[in-house]
Write an enzyme that holds these catalytic residues in place. Structure first.
Site, short mmCIF file in Angstrom:
data_model
loop_
_atom_site.label_atom_id
_atom_site.label_comp_id
_atom_site.label_asym_id
_atom_site.label_seq_id
_atom_site.Cartn_x
_atom_site.Cartn_y
_atom_site.Cartn_z
N GLU A 92 0.83 -1.26 0.07
CA GLU A 92 0.03 0.18 -0.03
C GLU A 92 0.80 1.05 0.03
O GLU A 92 1.95 1.24 0.51
CB GLU A 92 -0.89 0.05 1.07
CG GLU A 92 -2.09 -0.93 0.82
CD GLU A 92 -2.83 -1.19 2.05
OE1 GLU A 92 -4.33 -1.41 1.98
OE2 GLU A 92 -2.58 -1.05 3.18
N CYS A 107 3.35 8.37 1.23
CA CYS A 107 3.93 7.76 2.09
C CYS A 107 3.96 6.25 1.73
O CYS A 107 3.14 5.50 1.12
CB CYS A 107 2.67 7.56 3.48
SG CYS A 107 2.92 6.11 4.65
N CYS A 114 6.41 -6.84 7.40
CA CYS A 114 7.21 -6.36 8.26
C CYS A 114 7.41 -7.45 9.28
O CYS A 114 6.69 -8.27 9.75
CB CYS A 114 7.02 -5.33 8.63
SG CYS A 114 8.33 -4.42 9.88
N CYS A 118 5.86 -5.29 15.64
CA CYS A 118 5.25 -4.34 16.87
C CYS A 118 3.99 -4.90 17.18
O CYS A 118 3.01 -5.03 16.34
CB CYS A 118 5.34 -3.01 16.52
SG CYS A 118 7.06 -2.64 16.03
N CYS A 121 0.77 -2.87 15.50
CA CYS A 121 0.83 -2.51 14.01
C CYS A 121 0.14 -3.72 13.04
O CYS A 121 0.46 -4.78 13.30
CB CYS A 121 2.33 -2.14 13.78
SG CYS A 121 2.57 -1.97 11.78
N CYS A 333 -1.87 5.82 9.94
CA CYS A 333 -0.90 4.95 10.42
C CYS A 333 -1.09 3.62 11.11
O CYS A 333 -1.82 3.69 11.83
CB CYS A 333 -0.03 5.96 11.72
SG CYS A 333 0.60 7.24 11.05
N1 SAH Z 1 8.77 0.72 10.19
C1 SAH Z 1 8.89 1.88 10.44
C2 SAH Z 1 8.04 2.61 9.58
C3 SAH Z 1 6.50 2.25 8.96
S1 SAH Z 1 5.35 2.65 10.37
C4 SAH Z 1 8.60 2.24 11.95
O1 SAH Z 1 7.98 1.56 12.29
O2 SAH Z 1 9.19 3.36 11.98
C5 SAH Z 1 5.08 4.33 10.36
C6 SAH Z 1 4.71 4.73 12.02
O3 SAH Z 1 3.33 4.33 12.08
C7 SAH Z 1 5.52 4.25 12.84
O4 SAH Z 1 6.05 5.27 13.65
C8 SAH Z 1 4.68 3.24 13.55
O5 SAH Z 1 4.78 2.75 14.87
C9 SAH Z 1 3.35 3.82 13.43
N2 SAH Z 1 2.18 2.89 13.90
C10 SAH Z 1 2.00 1.69 13.65
N3 SAH Z 1 0.95 1.05 13.96
C11 SAH Z 1 0.30 2.20 14.42
C12 SAH Z 1 -1.06 2.39 15.00
N4 SAH Z 1 -1.88 1.12 15.09
N5 SAH Z 1 -1.57 3.58 15.35
C13 SAH Z 1 -0.78 4.55 15.11
N6 SAH Z 1 0.37 4.45 14.72
C14 SAH Z 1 1.19 3.30 14.18
FE1 SF4 Z 2 7.22 -3.05 11.12
FE2 SF4 Z 2 4.96 -1.90 11.85
FE3 SF4 Z 2 6.91 -2.13 13.61
FE4 SF4 Z 2 6.99 -0.10 11.41
S1 SF4 Z 2 5.66 -0.27 13.26
S2 SF4 Z 2 8.80 -1.68 12.43
S3 SF4 Z 2 6.18 -1.49 9.74
S4 SF4 Z 2 5.74 -3.93 12.79
#
Ligand code: SAH
Ligand code: SF4
Length: 341
Positions: A92, A107, A114, A118, A121, A333
């Site tokens: 996406e 973006c 990934c 986390c 996410c 996000c």
């Molecule tokens: N992997 C990289 C970049 C992609 S994620 C990273 O983690 O930085 C982009 C941003 O979206 C990151 O700061 C991530 O922590 C945030 N993000 C992921 N899941 C989210 C959620 N459910 N609500 C708000 N932000 C989120």
């Molecule tokens: Fe990967 Fe999502 Fe964690 Fe970014 S926030 S490192 S995309 S799992």
């Protein structure tokens, strides 16, 4: 035989191709312009090339082999694309317009899925599939430009994937965005969960783009719970890496901090965070948690967001709160999954 794909080629590759076709270097320049700046979808549209030459080119080449599998437009103007590559994998890509209409931010994703996983996410939940090539990353920007007829001005690596785990291709993509798409490094932000040993490499190779660190918790104890990567590269190690980054690049990093109700949005967290970041050259971007998957996390209240912001500002930091874009089309996000249900 598969056709040559023009988009993704740099000027010297285009010149080599022109030589094979016994055309001048000037043709390469024209094609470069059509691909990256005017963003045409078809060789037919390159109307300053003769009809005969276009026919010849069409026999062996095509503009792109990437397609839009799905497109959704939000009430706020955000557009989310599901982009499909020739092997059938999809990612996406989101186009965000902020109030200032001249600013169009793409973006982009750096990987299919990934591996960092986390807990909050949606991308992480889908697991890791593969790295994207530099052309595949650039294709996301070009897809947006072709579809909207507009020129992307800013790029953030905040889609799917961990850019520092695909650093070589991300750096190559940034180079193409700079030289071919004319998007300056200062308009590019790379966001990382914190792959400490890669930070220095990034700084050495690219000291003009903004580095954003997804910190999300002020102590190892909390961070270990929500970001397993913290067990490998704990806060102390990351802080050292960022000091080194500042030494090399001389640029402030952006700290991204996710506010999850009663977990990371408490007053204690705010105080600990202010302490953790004391003396660090950074700006802070607070991201209210976006409930995207089945779990126990909740959105913070507006009140706690404001209090949190106030405490950090009081400690002398510049703090912004991230606007939620495209929530109605799951483009905010952490919502990007790259799947077609
Ligand atoms: N992997 C990289 C970049 C992609 S994620 C990273 O983690 O930085 C982009 C941003 O979206 C990151 O700061 C991530 O922590 C945030 N993000 C992921 N899941 C989210 C959620 N459910 N609500 C708000 N932000 C989120
Ligand atoms: Fe990967 Fe999502 Fe964690 Fe970014 S926030 S490192 S995309 S799992």
């Amino acid at each position: 035989m598969d056709k040559i794909v023009l988009s993704g080629m740099n000027i010297s590759e285009l010149e080599t191709l022109m030589k094979e076709l016994k055309a001048s270097n000037f043709r390469a320049k024209q094609i470069q312009n059509w691909i990256y700046l005017k963003s045409v979808s078809d060789i037919e549209e390159m109307n300053n090339l003769s009809v005969k030459f276009r026919e010849e080119l069409k026999q062996i080449a095509t503009v792109t082999n990437t397609t839009i599998k799905r497109k959704q437009t939000s009430k706020d103007g955000t557009i989310k694309y599901l982009v499909e590559y020739p092997d059938g994998e999809c990612v996406e890509t989101v186009l965000m317009r902020f109030d200032n209409r001249a600013n169009l931010t793409a973006c982009v994703s750096s990987q299919v899925g990934c591996a960092v996983n986390c807990s909050f996410c949606a991308t992480g939940k889908g697991g890791f599939k593969r790295n994207l090539t530099s052309s595949e990353i650039v294709e996301q920007v070009l897809t947006i430009q072709r579809d909207t007829g507009l020129k992307v001005t800013n790029v953030v690596f905040m889609g799917q994937g961990e850019p520092l785990l695909n650093l070589e291709n991300v750096l190559k993509a940034i180079e193409i965005l700079n030289t071919e798409c004319q998007i300056g490094s200062r308009r590019i932000t790379v966001s990382t969960s914190g792959i400490a040993p890669k930070i220095e490499d990034f700084a050495k190779a690219n000291n003009q783009s903004t580095l954003a660190w997804s910190l999300h918790a002020p102590t190892d104890e909390i961070r270990n719970k929500i970001m397993p990567i913290n067990k490998k590269y704990p806060l102390r190690e990351m802080k050292k890496a960022l000091d080194k980054y500042f030494e090399i690049a001389g640029r402030r990093v952006t700290i991204e901090y996710l506010l999850i109700k009663d977990l990371t949005d408490t007053l204690d967290c705010a105080k600990n965070l202010a302490q953790l970041l004391e003396g660090m050259k950074c700006n802070i971007n607070l991201i209210p948690y976006n409930p995207v998957i089945e779990n126990d996390y909740k959105k913070p209240s507006n009140n706690s967001v404001m209090k949190f912001k106030y405490i950090l500002e009081h400690s002398g930091k510049k703090v912004t709160v991230r606007l939620e874009r495209g929530a109605d089309i799951d483009a905010a996000c952490g919502q990007l999954r790259g799947k077609v249900e």
